[in-house]
Design a protein around this motif. Structure first.
Motif, PDB file in Angstrom:
ATOM      1  N   ALA A 352       0.818  -1.207   0.000  1.00 59.17           N
ATOM      2  CA  ALA A 352       0.000   0.000   0.000  1.00 59.17           C
ATOM      3  C   ALA A 352       0.857   1.265   0.000  1.00 59.17           C
ATOM      4  O   ALA A 352       0.612   2.195  -0.788  1.00 59.17           O
ATOM      5  CB  ALA A 352      -0.918  -0.014   1.226  1.00 59.17           C
ATOM      6  N   GLY A 353       1.875   1.306   0.858  1.00 62.20           N
ATOM      7  CA  GLY A 353       2.677   2.512   0.990  1.00 62.20           C
ATOM      8  C   GLY A 353       3.531   2.802  -0.225  1.00 62.20           C
ATOM      9  O   GLY A 353       3.527   3.919  -0.765  1.00 62.20           O
ATOM     10  N   TRP A 356       1.373   3.662  -3.279  1.00 64.04           N
ATOM     11  CA  TRP A 356       0.923   5.061  -3.188  1.00 64.04           C
ATOM     12  C   TRP A 356       2.075   6.005  -3.514  1.00 64.04           C
ATOM     13  O   TRP A 356       1.912   6.959  -4.284  1.00 64.04           O
ATOM     14  CB  TRP A 356       0.390   5.285  -1.786  1.00 64.04           C
ATOM     15  N   LEU A 357       3.252   5.746  -2.977  1.00 64.18           N
ATOM     16  CA  LEU A 357       4.403   6.613  -3.196  1.00 64.18           C
ATOM     17  C   LEU A 357       4.834   6.623  -4.662  1.00 64.18           C
ATOM     18  O   LEU A 357       5.346   7.634  -5.163  1.00 64.18           O
ATOM     19  CB  LEU A 357       5.557   6.133  -2.314  1.00 64.18           C
ATOM     20  N   SER A 358       4.619   5.523  -5.373  1.00 65.80           N
ATOM     21  CA  SER A 358       5.019   5.456  -6.784  1.00 65.80           C
ATOM     22  C   SER A 358       4.217   6.410  -7.661  1.00 65.80           C
ATOM     23  O   SER A 358       4.624   6.693  -8.795  1.00 65.80           O
ATOM     24  CB  SER A 358       4.872   4.022  -7.308  1.00 65.80           C
ATOM     25  N   LEU A 359       3.084   6.916  -7.175  1.00 65.86           N
ATOM     26  CA  LEU A 359       2.246   7.841  -7.943  1.00 65.86           C
ATOM     27  C   LEU A 359       2.717   9.280  -7.844  1.00 65.86           C
ATOM     28  O   LEU A 359       2.224  10.154  -8.570  1.00 65.86           O
ATOM     29  CB  LEU A 359       0.791   7.745  -7.450  1.00 65.86           C
ATOM     30  N   THR A 364       3.568  16.938  -6.793  1.00 63.21           N
ATOM     31  CA  THR A 364       2.936  16.283  -5.638  1.00 63.21           C
ATOM     32  C   THR A 364       3.137  17.111  -4.372  1.00 63.21           C
ATOM     33  O   THR A 364       4.217  17.653  -4.130  1.00 63.21           O
ATOM     34  CB  THR A 364       3.541  14.883  -5.424  1.00 63.21           C
ATOM     35  N   THR A 368       0.164  14.954   1.208  1.00 61.60           N
ATOM     36  CA  THR A 368      -0.713  13.921   0.650  1.00 61.60           C
ATOM     37  C   THR A 368       0.026  12.890  -0.191  1.00 61.60           C
ATOM     38  O   THR A 368      -0.425  11.746  -0.302  1.00 61.60           O
ATOM     39  CB  THR A 368      -1.802  14.565  -0.219  1.00 61.60           C
ATOM     40  N   GLY A 369       1.154  13.269  -0.778  1.00 62.05           N
ATOM     41  CA  GLY A 369       1.838  12.353  -1.680  1.00 62.05           C
ATOM     42  C   GLY A 369       3.057  11.669  -1.118  1.00 62.05           C
ATOM     43  O   GLY A 369       3.511  10.658  -1.662  1.00 62.05           O
ATOM     44  N   PRO A 373       2.130   7.930   2.557  1.00 61.40           N
ATOM     45  CA  PRO A 373       2.689   6.615   2.217  1.00 61.40           C
ATOM     46  C   PRO A 373       3.939   6.252   3.010  1.00 61.40           C
ATOM     47  O   PRO A 373       4.141   5.083   3.346  1.00 61.40           O
ATOM     48  CB  PRO A 373       3.009   6.732   0.715  1.00 61.40           C
TER      49      PRO A 373
END
Length: 475
Positions: A352-353, A356-359, A364, A368-369, A373
């Motif tokens: 999950a972390g 999320w961080l790969s986005l 960013t 939130t970005g 994560p």
């Protein structure tokens, strides 16, 4: 676990002066990990003051890391032969003396030599702290909590390096990055002499010198070559020659330990113990997780979001605190629910972390970005690392606690070096392929690939957790 250098056993945690044992072990581990990174921020001042070349300056960092990883196995065996008390005190003394030499260095060669000596001192300290924990904490729950605290201390030490290095260099001088270790080391030596005073000397076997030389040189060559792979092609002589030499020396080391050594430095029978074999294998894999989290997240904050080095350190502080808390939670959870479930929880958090961080990209927002994560990943690391360390060292036979601790530390260090080389190569290749993107977006794409790879490593790590012993406690 060793009993040759212990006082009569007590159930659970130690009492009396031995209550200082866990704070001592945590403080020593904190120093060991802190000094792997505290000098980074001071490097420009070091170069200007001592006249380092760009290539020579790298050895201020690499010299410590290579000596630390390369001498870990002899350091672990020294704890078994001479007792963890003597090994820890000797390591602290060498580390402190080398820190004094580094702080007073008037030439580049002196500082590099001091960093090599610091790494050797750290290689005595780290496995000795694990042997001390295994010796003094005999009840599974108490031992698991001790490993949680020890793991948290090392993690916080790694994150505190950038902040402490920046503050000390700015407020005092780069020399105090080294000199500050001297009074702290002296205080820890005094604590060790008091809290470990009832321990007896280890057994009086001779040190396996041939195994020590081949094993140490092989590890150093392999790790050096792999780290060069982050900057040079894998077919380059700067990578291929040290890697090949390291592999040959490690093969010789295995042959020596298996057939020729009367008292091997690393008895190969240890790898027939399920927890030791599987735990060390998973620690090797886990190194990629830690590199992706702390190293590449710091690069993302600086190179993509434009943070300064000090701001990047502050930006990672919430994750460091979260890791510390999660590592303390892992201690009481391990005897209750077992290593497999903790690794499964860690794998889910990594997926999950890091996913999320790969986005995250150049636009960013930190809150939130990045913050969200990294907090998830920090919880995963906090649950996973002390669990693996506890399992990888819990079933050490009598007289082998030191070398088992050295093996576990070596696996983590080697895994981090391999992870750095592989992930840095992947990030560079992906960034170079983004020909139409801005430099920041190209770098973000490369780091995004690293985070996806780390998520995959986390899933594999959790899946391989079934190889660990099924019992819930660590004995």
């Amino acid at each position: 676990m060793t009993s040759t250098d212990t006082a009569p056993r007590r159930a659970g945690s130690p009492a009396g002066p031995a209550r200082l044992v866990l704070p001592l072990a945590c403080a020593a581990q904190f120093m060991v990990i802190l000094d792997a990174s505290i000098v980074n921020v001071a490097l420009p001042s070091v170069r200007a003051d001592l006249g380092f070349t760009a290539t020579g300056l790298a050895w201020v960092v690499n010299g410590y890391l290579l000596a630390f990883a390369g001498f870990m196995l002899p350091g672990g065996r020294a704890a078994d032969l001479f007792g963890p008390r003597r090994a820890l005190v000797a390591g602290l003394a060498l580390f402190s003396a080398a820190s004094l030499a580094g702080g007073l260095a008037a030439a580049p060669e002196i500082l590099v030599a001091a960093r090599l000596a610091q790494g050797m001192g750290a290689a005595l300290m780290a496995p000795a702290t694990l042997a001390v924990i295994n010796t003094f904490f005999t009840e599974p729950g108490a031992r698991a909590r001790a490993f949680g605290a020890w793991s948290a201390a090392g993690g916080v030490g790694g994150m505190a390096g950038a902040l402490a290095g920046g503050a000390i260099t700015t407020g005092l001088s780069w020399r105090w990055v080294f000199l500050v270790n001297v009074p702290i080391g002296a205080a820890l030596i005094a604590v060790a002499l008091v809290s470990l005073a009832r321990t007896r000397s280890g057994r009086r076997d001779s040190l396996d010198l041939t195994g020590a030389v081949t094993g140490t040189a092989g590890l150093a060559g392999l790790i050096y070559g792999i780290t060069q792979g982050a900057e040079h092609a894998w077919t380059s002589p700067r990578v291929a020659v040290p890697v090949a030499a390291g592999v040959i020396l490690l093969a010789a080391f295995v042959a020596v330990e298996a057939r020729f050594a009367a008292r091997p430095m690393v008895p190969l029978r240890l790898f027939r113990i399920r927890g030791i074999a599987a735990g060390n294998g998973l620690l090797l894999l886990f190194g990629g997780i830690t590199i992706a989290m702390w190293y590449f997240t710091s690069l993302f904050l600086q190179n993509v979001l434009g943070f300064s080095a000090l701001s990047a350190g502050l930006g990672q502080t919430p994750a460091a605190v979260t890791f510390m808390l999660a590592a303390r939670w892992a201690g009481p959870l391990l005897p209750r629910i077992g290593a497999r479930l903790l690794l499964a929880a860690g794998g889910a958090l990594f997926l999950a972390g890091f996913g999320w961080l790969s986005l995250a990209g150049a636009g960013t927002a930190y809150l939130t970005g990045v913050l969200g994560p990294t907090l998830l990943v920090a919880v995963g690391i906090g649950l996973t690392f002390p669990t693996l360390m506890a399992v990888a060292t819990a079933d050490a036979p009598e007289g082998d606690a030191g070398v088992v601790g050295g093996l576990a530390n070596t696996a983590g260090q080697a895994g981090g070096s391999i992870g750095l080389a592989v992930l840095a190569t992947a990030a560079g290749s992906r960034a170079a392929a983004e020909t139409g993107a801005s430099p920041a977006e190209a770098l973000a794409s490369g780091y995004g690939l690293v985070f996806l790879m780390a998520a995959g490593i986390g899933v594999v790590l959790a899946a391989l957790g079934v190889l660990l012993p099924s019992h819930r406690h660590t004995r």
